[in-house]
Design a protein around this motif. Structure first.
Motif, mmCIF file in Angstrom:
data_model
loop_
_atom_site.group_PDB
_atom_site.id
_atom_site.type_symbol
_atom_site.label_atom_id
_atom_site.label_comp_id
_atom_site.label_asym_id
_atom_site.label_seq_id
_atom_site.Cartn_x
_atom_site.Cartn_y
_atom_site.Cartn_z
ATOM 1 N N LEU A 42 0.825 -1.206 0.000
ATOM 2 C CA LEU A 42 0.000 0.000 0.000
ATOM 3 C C LEU A 42 0.854 1.249 0.000
ATOM 4 O O LEU A 42 2.005 1.218 0.426
ATOM 5 C CB LEU A 42 -0.897 0.028 1.239
ATOM 6 C CG LEU A 42 -1.854 -1.130 1.407
ATOM 7 C CD1 LEU A 42 -2.498 -1.081 2.790
ATOM 8 C CD2 LEU A 42 -2.907 -1.092 0.343
ATOM 9 N N THR A 43 0.262 2.324 -0.431
ATOM 10 C CA THR A 43 0.859 3.642 -0.327
ATOM 11 C C THR A 43 -0.099 4.493 0.486
ATOM 12 O O THR A 43 -1.287 4.576 0.160
ATOM 13 C CB THR A 43 1.078 4.264 -1.722
ATOM 14 O OG1 THR A 43 1.923 3.395 -2.470
ATOM 15 C CG2 THR A 43 1.733 5.623 -1.613
ATOM 16 N N CYS A 44 0.385 5.104 1.552
ATOM 17 C CA CYS A 44 -0.450 5.926 2.420
ATOM 18 C C CYS A 44 -1.143 7.007 1.598
ATOM 19 O O CYS A 44 -0.494 7.743 0.851
ATOM 20 C CB CYS A 44 0.409 6.563 3.515
ATOM 21 S SG CYS A 44 -0.508 7.667 4.619
ATOM 22 N N SER A 45 -2.459 7.109 1.750
ATOM 23 C CA SER A 45 -3.218 8.085 0.973
ATOM 24 C C SER A 45 -2.988 9.507 1.465
ATOM 25 O O SER A 45 -3.359 10.458 0.783
ATOM 26 C CB SER A 45 -4.706 7.749 0.995
ATOM 27 O OG SER A 45 -5.218 7.755 2.300
ATOM 28 N N ALA A 46 -2.322 9.663 2.613
ATOM 29 C CA ALA A 46 -2.049 11.006 3.136
ATOM 30 C C ALA A 46 -0.645 11.494 2.805
ATOM 31 O O ALA A 46 -0.464 12.636 2.398
ATOM 32 C CB ALA A 46 -2.265 11.043 4.650
ATOM 33 N N CYS A 47 0.369 10.635 2.966
ATOM 34 C CA CYS A 47 1.751 11.108 2.819
ATOM 35 C C CYS A 47 2.558 10.387 1.751
ATOM 36 O O CYS A 47 3.656 10.810 1.420
ATOM 37 C CB CYS A 47 2.473 11.017 4.156
ATOM 38 S SG CYS A 47 2.893 9.331 4.654
ATOM 39 N N GLY A 48 2.049 9.269 1.229
ATOM 40 C CA GLY A 48 2.760 8.555 0.185
ATOM 41 C C GLY A 48 3.744 7.506 0.665
ATOM 42 O O GLY A 48 4.397 6.866 -0.150
ATOM 43 N N THR A 49 3.866 7.288 1.965
ATOM 44 C CA THR A 49 4.752 6.261 2.498
ATOM 45 C C THR A 49 4.236 4.887 2.104
ATOM 46 O O THR A 49 3.043 4.623 2.184
ATOM 47 C CB THR A 49 4.819 6.358 4.042
ATOM 48 O OG1 THR A 49 5.383 7.608 4.396
ATOM 49 C CG2 THR A 49 5.644 5.232 4.649
ATOM 50 N N GLU A 50 5.137 4.011 1.673
ATOM 51 C CA GLU A 50 4.750 2.648 1.326
ATOM 52 C C GLU A 50 4.819 1.764 2.563
ATOM 53 O O GLU A 50 5.713 1.898 3.389
ATOM 54 C CB GLU A 50 5.651 2.098 0.232
ATOM 55 C CG GLU A 50 5.441 2.809 -1.095
ATOM 56 C CD GLU A 50 6.227 2.181 -2.232
ATOM 57 O OE1 GLU A 50 6.774 1.071 -2.050
ATOM 58 O OE2 GLU A 50 6.289 2.814 -3.293
ATOM 59 N N GLY A 58 -12.470 8.451 -1.738
ATOM 60 C CA GLY A 58 -11.412 7.912 -2.579
ATOM 61 C C GLY A 58 -10.128 7.568 -1.856
ATOM 62 O O GLY A 58 -9.192 7.112 -2.472
ATOM 63 N N GLY A 59 -10.049 7.769 -0.563
ATOM 64 C CA GLY A 59 -8.842 7.437 0.174
ATOM 65 C C GLY A 59 -8.797 5.962 0.523
ATOM 66 O O GLY A 59 -9.703 5.203 0.225
ATOM 67 N N ASP A 60 -7.726 5.564 1.130
ATOM 68 C CA ASP A 60 -7.577 4.181 1.571
ATOM 69 C C ASP A 60 -6.787 4.209 2.869
ATOM 70 O O ASP A 60 -6.764 5.221 3.553
ATOM 71 C CB ASP A 60 -6.878 3.353 0.497
ATOM 72 C CG ASP A 60 -7.085 1.843 0.684
ATOM 73 O OD1 ASP A 60 -7.591 1.418 1.737
ATOM 74 O OD2 ASP A 60 -6.729 1.091 -0.225
ATOM 75 N N CYS A 61 -6.107 3.157 3.167
ATOM 76 C CA CYS A 61 -5.375 3.025 4.420
ATOM 77 C C CYS A 61 -4.323 4.116 4.590
ATOM 78 O O CYS A 61 -3.790 4.649 3.623
ATOM 79 C CB CYS A 61 -4.687 1.672 4.467
ATOM 80 S SG CYS A 61 -5.830 0.292 4.479
ATOM 81 N N LEU A 62 -4.045 4.398 5.846
ATOM 82 C CA LEU A 62 -3.000 5.353 6.211
ATOM 83 C C LEU A 62 -1.838 4.592 6.833
ATOM 84 O O LEU A 62 -2.037 3.527 7.428
ATOM 85 C CB LEU A 62 -3.532 6.360 7.223
ATOM 86 C CG LEU A 62 -4.722 7.205 6.786
ATOM 87 C CD1 LEU A 62 -5.242 8.024 7.968
ATOM 88 C CD2 LEU A 62 -4.359 8.092 5.625
ATOM 89 N N CYS A 63 -0.640 5.156 6.742
ATOM 90 C CA CYS A 63 0.504 4.585 7.439
ATOM 91 C C CYS A 63 0.314 4.812 8.943
ATOM 92 O O CYS A 63 -0.576 5.543 9.377
ATOM 93 C CB CYS A 63 1.808 5.208 6.944
ATOM 94 S SG CYS A 63 2.026 6.950 7.398
ATOM 95 N N ARG A 64 1.155 4.190 9.731
ATOM 96 C CA ARG A 64 1.023 4.272 11.192
ATOM 97 C C ARG A 64 1.053 5.726 11.680
ATOM 98 O O ARG A 64 0.225 6.136 12.477
ATOM 99 C CB ARG A 64 2.134 3.470 11.861
ATOM 100 C CG ARG A 64 1.968 3.351 13.360
ATOM 101 C CD ARG A 64 3.074 2.521 13.996
ATOM 102 N NE ARG A 64 3.214 1.204 13.418
ATOM 103 C CZ ARG A 64 2.732 0.090 13.980
ATOM 104 N NH1 ARG A 64 2.085 0.150 15.109
ATOM 105 N NH2 ARG A 64 2.918 -1.073 13.399
ATOM 106 N N ASP A 65 2.008 6.519 11.180
ATOM 107 C CA ASP A 65 2.120 7.911 11.634
ATOM 108 C C ASP A 65 0.891 8.727 11.261
ATOM 109 O O ASP A 65 0.362 9.480 12.084
ATOM 110 C CB ASP A 65 3.372 8.579 11.054
ATOM 111 C CG ASP A 65 4.662 8.034 11.658
ATOM 112 O OD1 ASP A 65 4.613 7.453 12.770
ATOM 113 O OD2 ASP A 65 5.709 8.195 11.019
ATOM 114 N N CYS A 66 0.418 8.604 10.027
ATOM 115 C CA CYS A 66 -0.748 9.382 9.593
ATOM 116 C C CYS A 66 -2.023 8.921 10.298
ATOM 117 O O CYS A 66 -2.891 9.736 10.607
ATOM 118 C CB CYS A 66 -0.907 9.312 8.085
ATOM 119 S SG CYS A 66 0.373 10.258 7.201
ATOM 120 N N LEU A 67 -2.138 7.616 10.567
ATOM 121 C CA LEU A 67 -3.296 7.123 11.306
ATOM 122 C C LEU A 67 -3.319 7.724 12.709
ATOM 123 O O LEU A 67 -4.357 8.177 13.185
ATOM 124 C CB LEU A 67 -3.291 5.599 11.384
ATOM 125 C CG LEU A 67 -4.424 4.977 12.199
ATOM 126 C CD1 LEU A 67 -5.783 5.310 11.587
ATOM 127 C CD2 LEU A 67 -4.244 3.481 12.325
#
Length: 74
Positions: free
Chosen positions: A20-28, A52-61
């Protein structure tokens, strides 16, 4: 947002992992579709975005959970 079924799982595994790629910051990051994803360990449970978003990385969540807590603690 990129959701790809990965080939990281072993043959015979019931659920492959997704890249996945974080929908907020682009981190994989990866997600284990068996339900043992790192996000299940997080205390905050937020609804999935509907725009249209999806999962977030740990930091963005964690940032989104903190912002939600501030907004709802009136």
């Amino acid at each position: 947002m990129t959701n790809r079924t990965g080939t990281d799982s072993l043959p015979g595994d019931a659920a492959p992992s997704r890249s996945l790629t974080c929908s907020a910051c682009g981190t994989e990051f990866g997600c284990d579709l068996s339900g043992n994803c790192w996000c299940a360990e997080e205390p905050a449970k937020l609804p999935m975005p509907t725009t249209g978003g999806d999962c977030l990385c740990r930091d963005c969540l964690r940032k989104a959970a903190a912002a939600h807590a501030r907004a709802t603690s009136v």
